[in-house]
Scaffold this motif. Structure first.
Motif, PDB file in Angstrom:
ATOM      1  N   ALA A  63      35.226  -3.635 -23.965  1.00  0.00           N
ATOM      2  CA  ALA A  63      34.317  -2.662 -23.347  1.00  0.00           C
ATOM      3  C   ALA A  63      34.888  -1.251 -23.425  1.00  0.00           C
ATOM      4  O   ALA A  63      34.176  -0.272 -23.732  1.00  0.00           O
ATOM      5  CB  ALA A  63      34.068  -3.056 -21.886  1.00  0.00           C
ATOM      6  N   GLY A  64      36.181  -1.096 -23.152  1.00  0.00           N
ATOM      7  CA  GLY A  64      36.803   0.225 -23.241  1.00  0.00           C
ATOM      8  C   GLY A  64      36.743   0.771 -24.650  1.00  0.00           C
ATOM      9  O   GLY A  64      36.495   1.963 -24.861  1.00  0.00           O
ATOM     10  N   SER A  65      36.973  -0.083 -25.625  1.00  0.00           N
ATOM     11  CA  SER A  65      36.923   0.365 -27.020  1.00  0.00           C
ATOM     12  C   SER A  65      35.528   0.838 -27.382  1.00  0.00           C
ATOM     13  O   SER A  65      35.348   1.848 -28.084  1.00  0.00           O
ATOM     14  CB  SER A  65      37.342  -0.788 -27.949  1.00  0.00           C
ATOM     15  N   TYR A  66      34.504   0.184 -26.879  1.00  0.00           N
ATOM     16  CA  TYR A  66      33.134   0.571 -27.197  1.00  0.00           C
ATOM     17  C   TYR A  66      32.793   1.922 -26.553  1.00  0.00           C
ATOM     18  O   TYR A  66      32.151   2.783 -27.180  1.00  0.00           O
ATOM     19  CB  TYR A  66      32.183  -0.531 -26.704  1.00  0.00           C
ATOM     20  N   VAL A  67      33.235   2.140 -25.305  1.00  0.00           N
ATOM     21  CA  VAL A  67      32.957   3.421 -24.617  1.00  0.00           C
ATOM     22  C   VAL A  67      33.631   4.563 -25.348  1.00  0.00           C
ATOM     23  O   VAL A  67      33.048   5.634 -25.567  1.00  0.00           O
ATOM     24  CB  VAL A  67      33.420   3.342 -23.139  1.00  0.00           C
ATOM     25  N   ILE A  68      34.859   4.372 -25.758  1.00  0.00           N
ATOM     26  CA  ILE A  68      35.587   5.425 -26.480  1.00  0.00           C
ATOM     27  C   ILE A  68      34.888   5.731 -27.790  1.00  0.00           C
ATOM     28  O   ILE A  68      34.754   6.887 -28.201  1.00  0.00           O
ATOM     29  CB  ILE A  68      37.039   4.999 -26.698  1.00  0.00           C
ATOM     30  N   PHE A 109      46.320 -18.108 -15.921  1.00  0.00           N
ATOM     31  CA  PHE A 109      46.734 -17.270 -17.042  1.00  0.00           C
ATOM     32  C   PHE A 109      45.667 -17.255 -18.124  1.00  0.00           C
ATOM     33  O   PHE A 109      45.388 -16.225 -18.750  1.00  0.00           O
ATOM     34  CB  PHE A 109      48.060 -17.801 -17.589  1.00  0.00           C
ATOM     35  N   PHE A 110      45.020 -18.372 -18.330  1.00  0.00           N
ATOM     36  CA  PHE A 110      43.990 -18.457 -19.358  1.00  0.00           C
ATOM     37  C   PHE A 110      42.775 -17.592 -18.993  1.00  0.00           C
ATOM     38  O   PHE A 110      42.234 -16.847 -19.825  1.00  0.00           O
ATOM     39  CB  PHE A 110      43.576 -19.934 -19.524  1.00  0.00           C
ATOM     40  N   ILE A 111      42.364 -17.633 -17.697  1.00  0.00           N
ATOM     41  CA  ILE A 111      41.218 -16.817 -17.245  1.00  0.00           C
ATOM     42  C   ILE A 111      41.559 -15.333 -17.317  1.00  0.00           C
ATOM     43  O   ILE A 111      40.744 -14.505 -17.745  1.00  0.00           O
ATOM     44  CB  ILE A 111      40.816 -17.228 -15.821  1.00  0.00           C
ATOM     45  N   PHE A 112      42.777 -14.985 -16.920  1.00  0.00           N
ATOM     46  CA  PHE A 112      43.205 -13.584 -16.984  1.00  0.00           C
ATOM     47  C   PHE A 112      43.189 -13.075 -18.423  1.00  0.00           C
ATOM     48  O   PHE A 112      42.781 -11.944 -18.700  1.00  0.00           O
ATOM     49  CB  PHE A 112      44.606 -13.462 -16.378  1.00  0.00           C
ATOM     50  N   ALA A 113      43.593 -13.901 -19.343  1.00  0.00           N
ATOM     51  CA  ALA A 113      43.604 -13.473 -20.741  1.00  0.00           C
ATOM     52  C   ALA A 113      42.192 -13.210 -21.233  1.00  0.00           C
ATOM     53  O   ALA A 113      41.930 -12.241 -21.970  1.00  0.00           O
ATOM     54  CB  ALA A 113      44.283 -14.546 -21.594  1.00  0.00           C
ATOM     55  N   ILE A 114      41.234 -14.031 -20.815  1.00  0.00           N
ATOM     56  CA  ILE A 114      39.845 -13.833 -21.257  1.00  0.00           C
ATOM     57  C   ILE A 114      39.281 -12.539 -20.683  1.00  0.00           C
ATOM     58  O   ILE A 114      38.636 -11.748 -21.391  1.00  0.00           O
ATOM     59  CB  ILE A 114      38.993 -15.045 -20.845  1.00  0.00           C
ATOM     60  N   ILE A 115      39.514 -12.307 -19.375  1.00  0.00           N
ATOM     61  CA  ILE A 115      38.979 -11.088 -18.735  1.00  0.00           C
ATOM     62  C   ILE A 115      39.602  -9.845 -19.350  1.00  0.00           C
ATOM     63  O   ILE A 115      38.920  -8.844 -19.629  1.00  0.00           O
ATOM     64  CB  ILE A 115      39.227 -11.142 -17.212  1.00  0.00           C
ATOM     65  N   ALA A 116      40.901  -9.885 -19.609  1.00  0.00           N
ATOM     66  CA  ALA A 116      41.577  -8.731 -20.208  1.00  0.00           C
ATOM     67  C   ALA A 116      41.009  -8.444 -21.595  1.00  0.00           C
ATOM     68  O   ALA A 116      40.825  -7.270 -21.971  1.00  0.00           O
ATOM     69  CB  ALA A 116      43.081  -9.004 -20.280  1.00  0.00           C
TER      70      ALA A 116
END
Length: 419
Positions: free
Chosen positions: A401-406, A388-395
């Motif tokens: 990254a999505g915010s920067y592309v937008i 759960f901790f690794i998933f939270a970091i990747i998310a």
């Protein structure tokens, strides 16, 4: 040889002495008209108020000690030449003591008061001290001061005396007569008509006040003053020449009346001495009564204090009922202790103690095992999961990254501004 009557009159006037009433007492029939005070004199003391009798003033009593008394004339002496007659008596036990002062001082009551020669401060005038100086039977000493020497703080007051004589004054049974004469030509002191000391180098100015003070220690002497008489005086101018008889035949006739007159004077003197002795005995009896009354009063005070203390002690002591109750409590405690002792001696508690020890050991062992398992399970359950901790970091990274592309796309599509 005939002597002029005018010369005899002048000689009589020159040698006559007049009593200064404002600075004298005791020269009349009584010391004072009442026991409340002496007219023209201030009377007082410390620890005792002087007692005024018909023929004397008791400055310090025979009991108790550590007292002071004084008598000061209210009117300063205006004459520069004077003669004083001072009669006193001192009585006490064998090792008693005290001192008596005859003062001729400026502002005596204010500057001297009830002080003695050892406790007075700065004073101006003359003082005649009667005491047992240096352990002798008694002495009379003269002191002078011009107001600059502080006698109270002086290291050796005895060394300041300018004249003295030995005189055993205690317990004589009669008044001692001290005469002080101050003229422009001589200053002399006599005791019981005997010379004490004299000098021609002392001249005391007028304007000082006559006074008498007395002070006693713990074992006191009783100082009594019978008379303080001040008279005018003058310097001696020589004696008048003797008058020579004109008719020698009259001498045998005058001899017999003169002898009768001498006998009458002797008898009157004897009667006067007897009366004086009776008065002296009466005054002594009054002193004894006064001392006895003081002793009885002190004994009564001590008896009342003893009764008060005894009643207080009786109140503080326990009553009979309280003592009985305390005894009963002690008996019950003793019985309880005896029963406990019998129980301890009659029973064996070794098996009970072994069982208790075994129970405590098993409880400790089970508690230790259960505590290990429980602690491990609690730690494992409370540890966070790594997936759960690794998933939270990747998310979170994908979101950034999505915010920067937008943001880049929107900026590229915005209309351009040209200046």
């Amino acid at each position: 040889m005939k002597v002029p009557a005018s010369f005899l009159l002048l000689s009589a006037v020159a040698t006559a002495q007049t009593v200064i009433e404002s600075s004298s007492f005791g020269h009349g029939a009584m010391v004072a008209p009442s026991r409340e005070g002496i007219p023209g004199w201030d009377i007082g003391g410390e620890g005792h108020f002087p007692q005024i009798l018909s023929n004397k003033v008791i400055l310090t009593p025979p009991y108790p000690g550590n007292t002071r008394g004084y008598a000061w004339s209210q009117t300063p002496l205006s004459q520069s030449e004077w003669a004083a007659e001072f009669q006193f008596r001192a009585t006490g036990v064998e090792r008693a003591g005290g001192n008596l002062q005859f003062w001729y001082a400026k502002d005596g009551k204010e500057k001297v008061g009830s002080a003695s020669i050892y406790t007075v401060g700065q004073w101006d005038g003359f003082a005649l001290v009667v005491d047992t100086h240096s352990g002798r039977g008694g002495s009379i000493r003269g002191f002078l001061n011009d107001g600059t020497t502080d006698y109270k703080s002086h290291r050796s007051v005895d060394s300041l005396a300018f004249g003295h004589c030995d005189y055993s004054y205690r317990n004589l049974g009669r008044p001692s007569v001290v005469r002080v004469k101050s003229t422009n030509s001589i200053f002399e002191v006599t005791v019981d008509d005997k010379p004490c000391f004299a000098t021609d180098k002392v001249a005391i100015p007028a304007g000082n006040t006559i006074g008498v003070t007395a002070a006693t220690p713990e074992n006191p002497d009783s100082f009594e003053v019978f008379k303080v008489v001040l008279q005018t005086a003058s310097s001696p101018v020589g004696k008048a020449p003797p008058v020579q008889a004109q008719n020698t035949n009259q001498q045998p006739r005058a001899a017999q009346p003169q002898g009768n007159t001498q006998q009458e004077q002797a008898s009157s003197n004897n009667l006067g001495s007897i009366n004086a002795q009776f008065v002296d005995i009466g005054s002594r009896i009054q002193l004894i009564n006064h001392a006895t009354n003081n002793i009885i009063r002190e004994l009564g005070n001590q008896a009342s204090k003893s009764e008060t203390r005894q009643s207080e002690l009786l109140q503080r002591l326990a009553t009979k009922e309280q003592i009985q109750g305390l005894d009963a409590r002690l008996q019950r405690m003793e019985q309880t202790l005896l029963s406990i002792q019998r129980d301890l001696e009659g029973k064996d508690y070794r098996d009970r103690f072994n069982q208790l020890h075994e129970t405590l050991r098993s409880s400790h062992q089970s508690l230790t095992e259960n505590l290990k398992d429980n602690v491990l399970s609690v730690i494992t359950a409370s540890t966070p999961r790594m997936g759960f901790f690794i998933f939270a970091i990747i998310a979170f990274q994908v979101l950034l990254a999505g915010s920067y592309v937008i943001y880049k796309r929107r900026r590229a599509n915005m209309p351009k501004k040209f200046l």
